[in-house]
Design an enzyme around this catalytic site. Structure first.
Site, PDB file in Angstrom:
ATOM      1  N   GLY A 176       9.734 -76.866 -78.912  1.00 59.52           N
ATOM      2  CA  GLY A 176      11.090 -77.071 -78.391  1.00 59.52           C
ATOM      3  C   GLY A 176      11.062 -78.031 -77.220  1.00 59.52           C
ATOM      4  O   GLY A 176      10.175 -78.894 -77.149  1.00 59.52           O
ATOM      5  N   SER A 177      11.995 -77.870 -76.302  1.00 59.67           N
ATOM      6  CA  SER A 177      12.123 -78.855 -75.230  1.00 59.67           C
ATOM      7  C   SER A 177      11.169 -78.552 -74.078  1.00 59.67           C
ATOM      8  O   SER A 177      10.732 -77.416 -73.885  1.00 59.67           O
ATOM      9  CB  SER A 177      13.560 -78.892 -74.733  1.00 59.67           C
ATOM     10  OG  SER A 177      13.871 -77.641 -74.165  1.00 59.67           O
ATOM     11  N   CYS A 180      10.953 -84.828 -83.282  1.00 64.47           N
ATOM     12  CA  CYS A 180      10.247 -85.064 -82.018  1.00 64.47           C
ATOM     13  C   CYS A 180       9.421 -86.346 -82.079  1.00 64.47           C
ATOM     14  O   CYS A 180       9.098 -86.927 -81.054  1.00 64.47           O
ATOM     15  CB  CYS A 180       9.365 -83.874 -81.692  1.00 64.47           C
ATOM     16  SG  CYS A 180       8.258 -83.471 -83.050  1.00 64.47           S
ATOM     17  N   ASN A 195      15.594 -78.510 -85.266  1.00 59.04           N
ATOM     18  CA  ASN A 195      15.626 -79.800 -85.981  1.00 59.04           C
ATOM     19  C   ASN A 195      14.973 -79.770 -87.362  1.00 59.04           C
ATOM     20  O   ASN A 195      15.440 -80.412 -88.287  1.00 59.04           O
ATOM     21  CB  ASN A 195      15.026 -80.908 -85.105  1.00 59.04           C
ATOM     22  CG  ASN A 195      13.582 -80.669 -84.773  1.00 59.04           C
ATOM     23  OD1 ASN A 195      13.138 -79.532 -84.634  1.00 59.04           O
ATOM     24  ND2 ASN A 195      12.835 -81.736 -84.659  1.00 59.04           N
ATOM     25  N   THR A 198      12.545 -75.832 -71.624  1.00 63.49           N
ATOM     26  CA  THR A 198      12.338 -74.451 -72.069  1.00 63.49           C
ATOM     27  C   THR A 198      10.873 -74.062 -71.918  1.00 63.49           C
ATOM     28  O   THR A 198      10.561 -72.931 -71.545  1.00 63.49           O
ATOM     29  CB  THR A 198      12.790 -74.293 -73.536  1.00 63.49           C
ATOM     30  OG1 THR A 198      14.134 -74.710 -73.633  1.00 63.49           O
ATOM     31  CG2 THR A 198      12.684 -72.850 -74.003  1.00 63.49           C
ATOM     32  N   ALA A 199       9.974 -75.008 -72.176  1.00 67.29           N
ATOM     33  CA  ALA A 199       8.539 -74.717 -72.051  1.00 67.29           C
ATOM     34  C   ALA A 199       8.178 -74.344 -70.617  1.00 67.29           C
ATOM     35  O   ALA A 199       7.346 -73.471 -70.384  1.00 67.29           O
ATOM     36  CB  ALA A 199       7.719 -75.921 -72.493  1.00 67.29           C
TER      37      ALA A 199
HETATM   38  P1  NAD Z   1      14.999 -75.657 -77.083  1.00 67.74           P
HETATM   39  O1  NAD Z   1      13.854 -75.703 -76.131  1.00 67.74           O
HETATM   40  O2  NAD Z   1      16.367 -75.612 -76.544  1.00 67.74           O
HETATM   41  O3  NAD Z   1      14.868 -74.392 -78.044  1.00 67.74           O
HETATM   42  C1  NAD Z   1      13.731 -74.154 -78.829  1.00 67.74           C
HETATM   43  C2  NAD Z   1      13.631 -72.669 -79.103  1.00 67.74           C
HETATM   44  O4  NAD Z   1      13.392 -71.976 -77.882  1.00 67.74           O
HETATM   45  C3  NAD Z   1      14.895 -72.043 -79.690  1.00 67.74           C
HETATM   46  O5  NAD Z   1      14.533 -71.052 -80.624  1.00 67.74           O
HETATM   47  C4  NAD Z   1      15.548 -71.428 -78.478  1.00 67.74           C
HETATM   48  O6  NAD Z   1      16.402 -70.356 -78.784  1.00 67.74           O
HETATM   49  C5  NAD Z   1      14.339 -70.950 -77.709  1.00 67.74           C
HETATM   50  N1  NAD Z   1      14.544 -70.753 -76.275  1.00 67.74           N
HETATM   51  C6  NAD Z   1      15.440 -71.371 -75.462  1.00 67.74           C
HETATM   52  N2  NAD Z   1      15.339 -70.892 -74.195  1.00 67.74           N
HETATM   53  C7  NAD Z   1      14.353 -69.964 -74.218  1.00 67.74           C
HETATM   54  C8  NAD Z   1      13.772 -69.123 -73.212  1.00 67.74           C
HETATM   55  N3  NAD Z   1      14.192 -69.144 -71.957  1.00 67.74           N
HETATM   56  N4  NAD Z   1      12.773 -68.289 -73.581  1.00 67.74           N
HETATM   57  C9  NAD Z   1      12.319 -68.271 -74.856  1.00 67.74           C
HETATM   58  N5  NAD Z   1      12.839 -69.022 -75.839  1.00 67.74           N
HETATM   59  C10 NAD Z   1      13.832 -69.879 -75.526  1.00 67.74           C
HETATM   60  O7  NAD Z   1      14.780 -76.886 -78.053  1.00 67.74           O
HETATM   61  P2  NAD Z   1      15.759 -77.362 -79.221  1.00 67.74           P
HETATM   62  O8  NAD Z   1      16.912 -78.031 -78.574  1.00 67.74           O
HETATM   63  O9  NAD Z   1      15.982 -76.247 -80.172  1.00 67.74           O
HETATM   64  O10 NAD Z   1      14.835 -78.417 -79.975  1.00 67.74           O
HETATM   65  C11 NAD Z   1      14.754 -79.741 -79.637  1.00 67.74           C
HETATM   66  C12 NAD Z   1      13.520 -80.032 -78.824  1.00 67.74           C
HETATM   67  O11 NAD Z   1      12.358 -79.631 -79.541  1.00 67.74           O
HETATM   68  C13 NAD Z   1      13.328 -81.497 -78.547  1.00 67.74           C
HETATM   69  O12 NAD Z   1      12.920 -81.670 -77.225  1.00 67.74           O
HETATM   70  C14 NAD Z   1      12.216 -81.897 -79.501  1.00 67.74           C
HETATM   71  O13 NAD Z   1      11.484 -83.017 -79.132  1.00 67.74           O
HETATM   72  C15 NAD Z   1      11.389 -80.681 -79.501  1.00 67.74           C
HETATM   73  N6  NAD Z   1      10.532 -80.650 -80.685  1.00 67.74           N
HETATM   74  C16 NAD Z   1       9.180 -80.812 -80.534  1.00 67.74           C
HETATM   75  C17 NAD Z   1       8.345 -80.819 -81.644  1.00 67.74           C
HETATM   76  C18 NAD Z   1       6.867 -80.981 -81.526  1.00 67.74           C
HETATM   77  O14 NAD Z   1       6.166 -80.617 -82.457  1.00 67.74           O
HETATM   78  N7  NAD Z   1       6.331 -81.515 -80.446  1.00 67.74           N
HETATM   79  C19 NAD Z   1       8.899 -80.652 -82.914  1.00 67.74           C
HETATM   80  C20 NAD Z   1      10.279 -80.510 -83.029  1.00 67.74           C
HETATM   81  C21 NAD Z   1      11.080 -80.493 -81.903  1.00 67.74           C
END
Ligand code: NAD
Length: 489
Positions: A233-234, A289, A157, A237-238
């Site tokens: 990220g999401s 986010c 994003n 994924t975390a």
């Molecule tokens: P995502 O979790 O799908 O992906 C984030 C990253 O993780 C990408 O680089 C992806 O390739 C990688 N990834 C995916 N699966 C993985 C795995 N199994 N092991 C290691 N890495 C993996 O998230 P997204 O769809 O790219 O981003 C949107 C999400 O991020 C939303 O939930 C948003 O709220 C969140 N976000 C949070 C913040 C914050 O600071 N709290 C900031 C921006 C976005």
């Protein structure tokens, strides 16, 4: 896919040990505003991650022994170089992500520049602790040292903005890094790699492997020589990252999703509150986010608020992101657009009212953008708190507005989701603002404003919105290992 034949595609390469290296396979990357493939991104896996971690490990002894001042000068140089190319970076970010050129120019790239300058400065000002025990003749002090190779994983994003928010503190503290941006938005990270040598970043200090989360991301998370992972990220994924890194007991920083409430009391200054809340709902297509997605309005002003809010939302123009007069660009992908639209459909099926946007107003797009992933800012009312639209992160230009009666009630309802990232409170009553801010389960609370950040202070979420905080002191603590030393005299 059609474009592959007509125009040469941009082909990215991994950046490992100070060199660009091709990959054996690639993934298509789309221009969200046209739906065309325009770029090919390395589909890295274990082998590429292995090479990058090795390069980072080799670079660690020299980089970690440089003084903070030397590292600071290099970070400042890198900031200058990115700033010098700001327009090219902004154009690339807009094309790759679908965000408006205006947002990329005024938010994404300036912030990426600032991230390097900020940590170049803050690294010079940390002090460690010291205590004395005169009765036993001892002094204790703490010392901090970089940890090693940091794995950095960022989302699509705010691509360069969030990646540099990790790279800058990690290397300022003396770590070396392997970064993996989102496979959907890799271009600006690749452009930054081209500037590293000129900035004086030694080979191997910053390595970037491109590819999917399942392959490249997971290989990084599972690598035994990467003791810390900073992830944005999401929440889903975390969870996976936590599981995969558990056998190695890695240090994790997790910045995750939100379902952020705005609470608007009847004494709020609506002339400030309405435009700001429209912005907090729809900025960057709602793909931040921190975006507001649940708006609680006190009953006495509910109908007036709704009328003015919808009128303001309708002023936001959706269209070609490269047009500087446009407010809403394209969503990241076809799949994401479908997902966001489905939330609106579900709300409708549950009996909620769609006041503007998706399915209600016509969306007219220029001929070149007909296949882009666009959606109008959408306002939903009369939706129940239990609805998935009020519980799940939608991450698109959709916001729900509901009425409340009392302070106590609204605190309970605002806290009634699994997330806890950011909240806004609007009221002219100082006592109330403090009371409500204290009781909200949220890592950040903005009152009578939104997205005003002092990078010195902690950023991060509670509950399902994350673990750990980032900021001057917090990032320093995350990216260093502390030791307590006792001296008997
Ligand atoms: P995502 O979790 O799908 O992906 C984030 C990253 O993780 C990408 O680089 C992806 O390739 C990688 N990834 C995916 N699966 C993985 C795995 N199994 N092991 C290691 N890495 C993996 O998230 P997204 O769809 O790219 O981003 C949107 C999400 O991020 C939303 O939930 C948003 O709220 C969140 N976000 C949070 C913040 C914050 O600071 N709290 C900031 C921006 C976005």
């Amino acid at each position: 896919p059609t474009m592959a034949h007509s125009k040469a595609l941009l082909v990215l390469e991994n950046f490992i040990g100070g060199k660009f290296v091709p990959c054996s396979s690639y993934i298509d990357s789309y221009d969200p505003s046209t739906g065309d493939v325009y770029c090919r991104v390395p589909d890295s896996g274990k082998e590429e991650v292995e090479a990058a971690v090795k390069a980072a490990k080799d670079a660690f002894p020299v980089w970690s022994s440089k003084s903070p001042l030397e590292r600071s000068q290099i970070l400042n140089k890198l900031a200058d170089l990115i700033e010098h190319d700001l327009e090219a970076f902004a154009q690339a970010e807009s094309k790759d992500q679908g965000k408006t050129i205006t947002f990329a120019r005024t938010v994404d790239i300036p912030r990426a520049v600032h991230n390097f300058r900020f940590f170049a400065s803050s690294i010079l000002h940390h002090v460690t602790e010291c205590t004395e025990m005169p009765t036993v003749g001892c002094v204790h002090y703490t010392s901090r040292a970089p940890v090693g190779v940091a794995g950095l994983i960022s989302p699509w994003n705010l691509p360069l903005y969030l990646l540099t928010w990790k790279i800058a503190p990690a290397i300022a503290c003396g770590n070396t890094v392997v970064a993996k941006p989102s496979e959907m938005t890799s271009v600006t990270a690749w452009m930054m790699c081209k500037l590293l040598e000129k900035a004086g970043v030694p080979a191997g200090v910053v390595n970037v492997v491109f590819g999917t989360g399942a392959k490249a991301g997971e290989a990084l998370v599972c690598h035994p020589d990467v003791p810390l992972i900073s992830f944005t990220g999401s929440t889903l994924t975390a969870q996976r990252i936590t599981e995969k890194s558990a056998p190695h007991c890695k240090r994790l920083s997790l910045e995750l999703g939100g379902k952020n409430p705005a609470i608007i009391f009847d004494d709020a200054d609506l002339s400030q509150c309405i435009p700001t809340t429209v912005r907090s709902s729809f900025a960057n297509q709602g793909e931040i986010c921190l975006c507001t997605s649940r708006i609680f309005v006190q009953r006495g002003i509910y109908s007036e608020f709704l009328k003015r809010f919808v009128a303001e939302a309708k002023k936001w123009k959706t269209g070609n992101p490269s047009d500087p007069t446009i407010n809403v660009g394209a969503l990241i992908s076809k799949e994401h657009l479908e997902k966001v639209r489905n939330y609106v459909k579900k709300a409708q099926a549950e009996g909620a009212k769609i006041l503007c946007g998706e399915g209600v107003d016509p969306l007219s797009l220029p001929p070149g953008n007909q296949k882009g992933y666009f959606m109008l800012p959408t306002v939903i009312a009369e939706v129940k708190d239990e609805s998935c639209c009020m519980q799940e992160e939608i991450f698109g230009p959709v916001t729900c507005v509901v009425a409340f009666d009392t302070e106590e009630e609204v605190i309970q309802r605002a806290n009634g989701v699994k997330y806890g990232l950011a909240a806004t409170v609007w009221s002219g009553n100082v006592g109330r603002v403090h009371r409500v801010a204290h009781r909200l389960q949220s890592g950040l609370v903005w009152t009578n404003c939104w997205l005003v950040r002092d990078l010195n202070l902690p950023f991060g979420g509670m509950k399902a919105s994350g673990i750990g905080r980032e900021g001057a002191k917090d990032s320093y603590e995350f990216f260093t290992e502390v030791k307590t030393i006792t001296i008997k005299h």
